[in-house]
Motif scaffolding. Structure first.
Motif, PDB file in Angstrom:
ATOM      1  N   UNK A  34      -2.352  -0.754   8.188  1.00 48.34           N
ATOM      2  CA  UNK A  34      -2.293   0.614   7.654  1.00 48.34           C
ATOM      3  C   UNK A  34      -1.423   1.500   8.548  1.00 48.34           C
ATOM      4  N   UNK A  35      -1.578   1.335   9.860  1.00 49.01           N
ATOM      5  CA  UNK A  35      -0.790   2.145  10.800  1.00 49.01           C
ATOM      6  C   UNK A  35       0.704   1.855  10.671  1.00 49.01           C
ATOM      7  N   UNK A  36       1.055   0.568  10.559  1.00 48.06           N
ATOM      8  CA  UNK A  36       2.471   0.205  10.407  1.00 48.06           C
ATOM      9  C   UNK A  36       3.057   0.830   9.144  1.00 48.06           C
ATOM     10  N   UNK A  37       2.319   0.753   8.045  1.00 51.29           N
ATOM     11  CA  UNK A  37       2.807   1.290   6.768  1.00 51.29           C
ATOM     12  C   UNK A  37       2.957   2.798   6.842  1.00 51.29           C
ATOM     13  N   UNK A  38       1.954   3.482   7.392  1.00 50.48           N
ATOM     14  CA  UNK A  38       1.998   4.949   7.478  1.00 50.48           C
ATOM     15  C   UNK A  38       3.152   5.403   8.373  1.00 50.48           C
ATOM     16  N   UNK A 336      -8.453 -14.761   6.925  1.00 54.84           N
ATOM     17  CA  UNK A 336      -8.987 -13.511   7.479  1.00 54.84           C
ATOM     18  C   UNK A 336      -7.879 -12.477   7.659  1.00 54.84           C
ATOM     19  N   UNK A 337      -6.748 -12.919   8.219  1.00 50.08           N
ATOM     20  CA  UNK A 337      -5.651 -11.980   8.456  1.00 50.08           C
ATOM     21  C   UNK A 337      -4.990 -11.535   7.154  1.00 50.08           C
ATOM     22  N   UNK A 338      -4.923 -12.447   6.170  1.00 48.05           N
ATOM     23  CA  UNK A 338      -4.312 -12.083   4.885  1.00 48.05           C
ATOM     24  C   UNK A 338      -5.156 -11.072   4.132  1.00 48.05           C
ATOM     25  N   UNK A 339      -6.462 -11.346   4.057  1.00 52.07           N
ATOM     26  CA  UNK A 339      -7.353 -10.394   3.378  1.00 52.07           C
ATOM     27  C   UNK A 339      -7.340  -9.048   4.095  1.00 52.07           C
ATOM     28  N   UNK A 340      -7.384  -9.111   5.440  1.00 49.79           N
ATOM     29  CA  UNK A 340      -7.305  -7.865   6.210  1.00 49.79           C
ATOM     30  C   UNK A 340      -5.994  -7.141   5.980  1.00 49.79           C
ATOM     31  N   UNK A 341      -4.893  -7.908   5.887  1.00 49.43           N
ATOM     32  CA  UNK A 341      -3.585  -7.305   5.644  1.00 49.43           C
ATOM     33  C   UNK A 341      -3.512  -6.630   4.293  1.00 49.43           C
ATOM     34  N   UNK A 342      -4.059  -7.269   3.258  1.00 47.14           N
ATOM     35  CA  UNK A 342      -4.050  -6.674   1.914  1.00 47.14           C
ATOM     36  C   UNK A 342      -4.905  -5.411   1.863  1.00 47.14           C
ATOM     37  N   UNK A 343      -6.066  -5.460   2.512  1.00 50.92           N
ATOM     38  CA  UNK A 343      -6.914  -4.263   2.565  1.00 50.92           C
ATOM     39  C   UNK A 343      -6.214  -3.144   3.345  1.00 50.92           C
ATOM     40  N   UNK A 367       7.594   1.830   0.654  1.00 57.18           N
ATOM     41  CA  UNK A 367       8.513   0.871   0.053  1.00 57.18           C
ATOM     42  C   UNK A 367       7.871  -0.523   0.041  1.00 57.18           C
ATOM     43  N   UNK A 368       8.084  -1.293  -1.030  1.00 54.91           N
ATOM     44  CA  UNK A 368       7.520  -2.659  -1.083  1.00 54.91           C
ATOM     45  C   UNK A 368       7.900  -3.493   0.138  1.00 54.91           C
ATOM     46  N   UNK A 369       9.123  -3.299   0.639  1.00 55.47           N
ATOM     47  CA  UNK A 369       9.566  -4.066   1.807  1.00 55.47           C
ATOM     48  C   UNK A 369       8.712  -3.745   3.027  1.00 55.47           C
ATOM     49  N   UNK A 370       8.301  -2.471   3.164  1.00 54.10           N
ATOM     50  CA  UNK A 370       7.459  -2.070   4.298  1.00 54.10           C
ATOM     51  C   UNK A 370       6.085  -2.726   4.191  1.00 54.10           C
ATOM     52  N   UNK A 371       5.531  -2.733   2.980  1.00 56.28           N
ATOM     53  CA  UNK A 371       4.213  -3.350   2.771  1.00 56.28           C
ATOM     54  C   UNK A 371       4.284  -4.851   3.052  1.00 56.28           C
ATOM     55  N   UNK A 372       5.314  -5.516   2.535  1.00 58.51           N
ATOM     56  CA  UNK A 372       5.455  -6.957   2.763  1.00 58.51           C
ATOM     57  C   UNK A 372       5.641  -7.259   4.244  1.00 58.51           C
ATOM     58  N   UNK A 373       6.403  -6.403   4.941  1.00 60.83           N
ATOM     59  CA  UNK A 373       6.609  -6.603   6.378  1.00 60.83           C
ATOM     60  C   UNK A 373       5.293  -6.497   7.139  1.00 60.83           C
ATOM     61  N   UNK A 374       4.515  -5.445   6.834  1.00 60.59           N
ATOM     62  CA  UNK A 374       3.247  -5.242   7.550  1.00 60.59           C
ATOM     63  C   UNK A 374       2.271  -6.381   7.287  1.00 60.59           C
ATOM     64  N   UNK A 375       2.142  -6.772   6.014  1.00 61.05           N
ATOM     65  CA  UNK A 375       1.216  -7.860   5.676  1.00 61.05           C
ATOM     66  C   UNK A 375       1.724  -9.172   6.275  1.00 61.05           C
ATOM     67  N   UNK A 376       3.027  -9.397   6.219  1.00 65.37           N
ATOM     68  CA  UNK A 376       3.592 -10.622   6.794  1.00 65.37           C
ATOM     69  C   UNK A 376       3.332 -10.727   8.286  1.00 65.37           C
TER      70      UNK A 376
END
Length: 405
Positions: A34-38, A336-343, A367-376
């Motif tokens: 969440x912090x990375x995305x914000x 665990x990290x994927x579910x946490x990343x999506x949340x 931006x979708x790229x930002x979300x994918x980067x953070x979750x990745x």
């Protein structure tokens, strides 16, 4: 494939059997993502907002200030003549005198906070305005001191509503002028509505030859020079500095040069650099929080290995390979990290919408790229920090594991 499916089922069963512990384990990842995305979204929105403001002011322009009071004469004619000798560099030049707190009236209506600029026929070109109704100020308007004005869209709306203002008369500090044109709005364009740019729509422009009447002055000291291309800015600034230095050569000014020449491109570069520095700093802090979340995953996976030591021993005793043990625990850590990343992505999106609306008065979607980067990044960290517990589990000897209660 069958073994992989079985590993996923076991991971889901393990996470589902300890929902509270799993959530607490994911909490660090959720906050980090969440912090990375914000951070990235808000910094991108700030940069976009600053760029929109600079674009509204006018790009590829050079601003000139000259202390004509010290010089004792007006530089307008000389500066215009000099600029016209550089057609390969300069597109136009205009004085940019500003009247503050001017009273502008149409019949009984009065505008608030309107800026009155005194400019030449090149004012629109130099300041990135476009006339959408009527005509612009012309050379003869300046020379003949015609009492004409071009108004911004906000002035038109405030004074005339839906009425056509062309040909109507307004007063500026009691002096009568005829409206000949209306500028296109800068705050409300095809790209959307930007309230921060309404300042640029609340303007009135009159020929600079009315300087004496409106400002009780005979000289201009602020100018805008429009260059033909951004690559010509440095050369234009150098030539203008040489011209002004020659004009002020006889003036002994104790506080430095009585003139200055600068470009909006310098502000743009400084703004972009500061935005990049801020983004890097905040992104590092956000990634550190993700690393903390990764450490949490590693800790809980070590606990899981300890709790399931006997199970691991039984699996190895009946022939399970090391890689199947490793894959089982890596899949659980990555889940665990994927579910946490999506949340975290959901939380980050909501937080971005709220914070940007409060701080920037803008509706900003990440931006979708930002979300994918953070979750990745969160998934990668989960795998990296889950690798040590997985390897530790795979190295357990069946006999030692089966002894453990």
């Amino acid at each position: 494939m069958k073994k992989l499916t079985q590993a996923f089922r076991m991971a889901i069963r393990s996470i589902g059997g300890n929902k509270g512990r799993a959530f607490l384990t994911m909490l660090g990842v959720i906050i980090g993502v969440a912090a990375v995305i914000v951070v990235l979204s808000q910094q991108a929105a700030k940069s976009e907002k600053n760029m929109a403001y600079l674009k509204a002011m006018g790009t590829d322009r050079v601003d000139v200030y000259a202390d004509t009071w010290m010089l004792g004469k007006d530089l307008t004619a000389d500066l215009q003549s000099f600029c016209m000798t550089l057609p390969e560099l300069i597109e136009g030049i205009t004085p940019n005198q500003t009247m503050w707190d001017a009273k502008i009236k149409y019949k009984s209506k009065l505008t608030q906070g309107t800026q009155v600029y005194l400019g030449s026929e090149y004012f629109s070109v130099c300041s990135n305005y476009k006339v959408i109704n009527g005509r612009d100020i012309a050379y003869m308007d300046v020379q003949k001191r015609n009492r004409v004005v071009v108004i911004g869209s906000s002035v038109k709306d405030n004074l005339f509503n839906f009425r056509d203002p062309i040909g109507e008369k307004i007063t500026i500090n009691g002096e009568s002028f005829t409206v000949i044109g209306v500028y296109k709005s800068k705050s409300n364009s095809d790209a959307g509505n930007n309230p921060d740019l309404q300042y640029f729509d609340n303007v009135v422009v009159v020929p600079y030859s009315h300087n004496r009447m409106l400002m009780r002055s005979t000289t201009n000291y602020q100018f805008i020079v429009k260059v033909k291309d951004s690559s010509a800015i440095d050369d234009t600034i150098s030539k203008l500095q040489v011209f002004l230095k020659r004009k002020f050569a006889s003036i002994n000014y104790p506080w430095g040069d009585p003139y200055s020449v600068w470009s909006n491109n310098e502000w743009k570069e400084q703004t972009e650099q500061m935005a990049m520095e801020d983004t890097i700093m905040y992104a590092i802090l956000a990634i550190i929080s993700l690393l903390v979340g990764g450490i949490g995953i590693m800790n809980i996976m070590l606990v899981t290995v300890t709790e399931r030591t006997r199970e691991i021993g039984i699996r190895k005793a009946i022939g399970a390979e090391r890689r199947s043990i490793v894959s089982q625990f890596l899949i659980e850590a990555s889940m665990l990290s994927t579910i946490g990343g999506l949340m975290g992505a959901v939380l980050g999106t909501l937080a971005t919408l709220v914070l940007c609306k409060l701080n920037l008065k803008m509706v900003v979607f990440p931006q979708p790229a930002v979300i994918l980067l953070a979750v990745g990044i969160s998934v990668f960290i989960g795998i990296i920090f889950g690798l040590f517990p997985a390897l530790r589990a795979s190295k357990l000897q069946p006999v030692d594991a089966l002894r453990t209660e």
